[in-house]
Design an enzyme around this catalytic site. Structure first.
Site, short mmCIF file in Angstrom:
data_model
loop_
_atom_site.label_atom_id
_atom_site.label_comp_id
_atom_site.label_asym_id
_atom_site.label_seq_id
_atom_site.Cartn_x
_atom_site.Cartn_y
_atom_site.Cartn_z
N ASP A 178 -31.12 -27.11 18.44
CA ASP A 178 -31.39 -25.79 17.87
C ASP A 178 -31.74 -24.81 18.98
OD1 ASP A 178 -30.81 -26.53 15.33
OD2 ASP A 178 -32.88 -26.72 14.64
N ASP A 202 -28.50 -31.84 7.61
CA ASP A 202 -28.71 -32.93 8.55
C ASP A 202 -29.05 -34.23 7.83
OD1 ASP A 202 -31.10 -31.93 7.62
OD2 ASP A 202 -31.83 -31.30 9.58
N ASP A 247 -34.26 -23.13 19.88
CA ASP A 247 -35.54 -23.17 20.59
C ASP A 247 -35.79 -24.51 21.27
OD1 ASP A 247 -35.67 -24.13 17.87
OD2 ASP A 247 -37.83 -24.38 18.15
N ASP A 305 -24.09 -17.20 15.08
CA ASP A 305 -23.84 -16.54 13.80
C ASP A 305 -24.64 -15.24 13.67
OD1 ASP A 305 -21.99 -18.29 12.88
OD2 ASP A 305 -23.21 -19.15 11.27
#
Length: 552
Positions: free
Chosen positions: A207, A301, A209, A148
């Site tokens: 994610d 989540d 990282d 995004d």
């Protein structure tokens, strides 16, 4: 005679002022005894009640963890004994005998790996490379990069990286939206609608990282295949930059407790816990049955986990499966993250309460766990009592010394036990306990404000600020590109002044001086001085990683 007359006249002239002062003192005493002292005493009792609620919850979880440890220890002893008697029995009891781990690739299900990201210049290579290195049949694995990013240069870098791995034979798809509707939840929802994703049985989420080991799927998927009622397998986090600074060490202490205790207890006792948003594998059917991803709060989540649980699905926490990731090393990034993590659950409680009460697929015991333990005590009480009691009520009690009863077990013993229970999960940071306590008290200012915003659904209730990543720990920094290193230095050199923390420090310092000068028998001024110093340090921006100036 003339001097006496002048003195009498002066006395007569000053009497109205003296009378006004006397009236004001009487009025203050009336307000003090009829409003301030009773109100403060009530606040002490309320905070004492909340402290005991939190204390009992922590004791309960500690007892469960201890029981689980003893149970697993007995199982290990029994397995060793059986192994000595018969090697075949050992093979039968071994947890790692699943076909997926024995190399029978033809039985592997289709897995979709989703990697949502937003302007992740420093870490996009790490997450994509780790996902492409997963040990799984290439024809049974699809990697989906949901980018995004609004920076065209970063979008191009990510797309080129995906093309590079695609050239090596990896089934990787780059997806970029023209808008950020729904943020992370919207990106993953649209990703699941792609034709190539519809045939996938499981969905792994990382994610930007997060760097899973090669055997992640071979260890996370088997529990889902063995039990069709399991919707989620959640792995714990392993922090690559925990030693960068005190800020990351403090975060490590809090998050280690969350995974080792809260997630473990939720999995063992209720088959429910909050999905951490990453480092987990979902059953695609369960995800669809729960209604898919929704962006009604900033904790999409946790929202998904609650809805799936209310549909009767169970969760498994894999505490022995860890995924490397990065902790925020700047206070600005950490503060925005904590706002989202504190505001989101409170806002979700407001919205999901009727759904929990109406649900007919879960037991009353599980409803009680959801509403009382999971939401109210851990997501609301834990934040409010820290700020109200240690940053407001105790300082206020110092200003009305002797008139308000403050039980020592609430002010000293209960928090001491809670702190020690937290420290057990990170023994290497035990010497930082004092810093952890003081910093957590300062952060309670922001967390309490965020909880109030979430419960009231105020203007910042849906604020979403992506946590800045700097590209891993000190060891990984050497491999970071030159441009990324320059941006990292520029980011870390900036120091912000935080007004709320400075005001908090000034008020606490005033109370400390007042206690030291006029009272001091309970030595509250020692705590207040340390707490005010912590607030000033945070307020002037001296918290988090720092980078020395480049040599001239």
């Amino acid at each position: 005679m003339r001097s006496l007359a002048l003195g009498a006249a002066a006395a007569a002239g000053s009497s109205p002022a003296a009378e006004a002062a006397s009236v004001m003192r009487a009025a203050w005493q009336a307000v003090r005894w009829h409003v301030v002292v009773p109100g403060l005493q009530l606040a002490v009792y309320v905070c004492a009640t909340m402290s005991l609620m939190l204390f009992l919850e922590r004791l309960y979880m500690a007892a469960v963890v201890a029981g689980l440890w003893l149970q697993r220890r007995r199982k290990r002893v029994r397995r060793r004994r059986l192994a000595r008697d018969d090697a075949r029995k050992r093979m039968r009891l071994d947890d790692d005998d699943d076909d997926l781990e024995s190399g029978e690739d033809h039985r592997c299900p289709m897995v979709l790996v989703q990697i949502p990201m937003f302007n992740e210049r420093q870490v996009y290579r790490l997450s994509i490379g780790a996902a492409c290195g997963l040990s799984w049949p290439s024809d049974r694995l699809v990697i989906q990069v949901l980018d995004d990013s609004t920076d065209p240069a970063i979008r191009e870098l990510v797309e080129v990286e995906c093309a590079r791995w695609a050239g090596k034979g990896v089934r990787i798809r780059y997806e970029n939206r023209s808008n950020r509707n729904g943020y992370k939840a919207g990106a993953m929802r649209e990703g699941l609608r792609k034709p190539y994703a519809r045939g996938c049985e499981f969905v792994a989420i990382f994610d930007a990282d997060f760097q899973p080991d090669a055997d992640f799927l071979r260890r996370a998927v088997p529990p889902l295949r063995r039990d069709p009622g399991v919707a989620l397998v959640q792995a714990r986090w392993r922090f690559v930059n925990a030693g960068d600074c005190i800020l990351t060490r403090i975060q490590e202490m809090s998050l280690n407790y969350h995974f080792a205790v809260e997630q473990e207890v939720g999995s063992a006792c209720h088959a429910f816990f909050g999905f951490n948003g990453t480092a987990g594998v979902w059953r695609a059917a369960a995800l669809a049955d729960a209604g898919g991803w929704k962006e009604r709060t900033t904790v999409e989540d946790m929202d998904l986990a609650v809805r799936a649980s209310l549909r009767g699905w169970r969760f498994v926490y894999a505490g022995d499966l860890a995924v490397r990731n990065e902790l925020p090393s700047t206070f600005r990034a950490y503060r925005y993250q904590q706002h989202r993590w504190s505001c989101g659950p409170a806002n979700l409680l407001r919205k999901v309460l009727p759904e929990i009460l109406r649900s007919d697929r879960v037991s009353p015991w599980k409803k009680l766990h959801l509403l009382y333990a999971f939401f109210f005590v851990r997501k609301v009480v834990a934040h409010l009592v820290t700020f109200l009691f240690y940053c407001l009520v105790i300082p206020a009690c110092v200003l009305v010394q002797g008139d308000v009863h403050l039980p020592k077990y609430v002010a000293v013993y209960v928090p001491a036990v809670i702190t020690l229970l937290n420290a057990v999960c990170t023994p290497r940071s035990g010497h930082l306990l004092v810093f952890w306590i003081l910093f957590e008290n300062v952060m309670s200012l922001h967390r309490s404000k965020a909880v109030a915003i979430g419960l009231l659904e105020a203007s910042r209730a849906n604020e979403w600020v992506v946590t800045d990543k700097l590209g891993g720990g000190k060891a990984a920094a050497a491999t970071t590109a030159a441009v990324a290193r320059k941006e990292k230095k520029q980011l870390l050199r900036r120091r912000e002044v935080h007004v709320l923390e400075l005001v908090m420090g000034a008020c606490l310092l005033y109370c400390a001086v007042y206690d030291m000068v006029f009272f001091g028998q309970d030595h509250f001024y020692l705590y207040l001085i340390l707490q005010s110093a912590a607030a000033f340090i945070v307020g002037f921006g001296y918290v988090g990683a720092s980078v020395p100036a480049a040599p001239s």
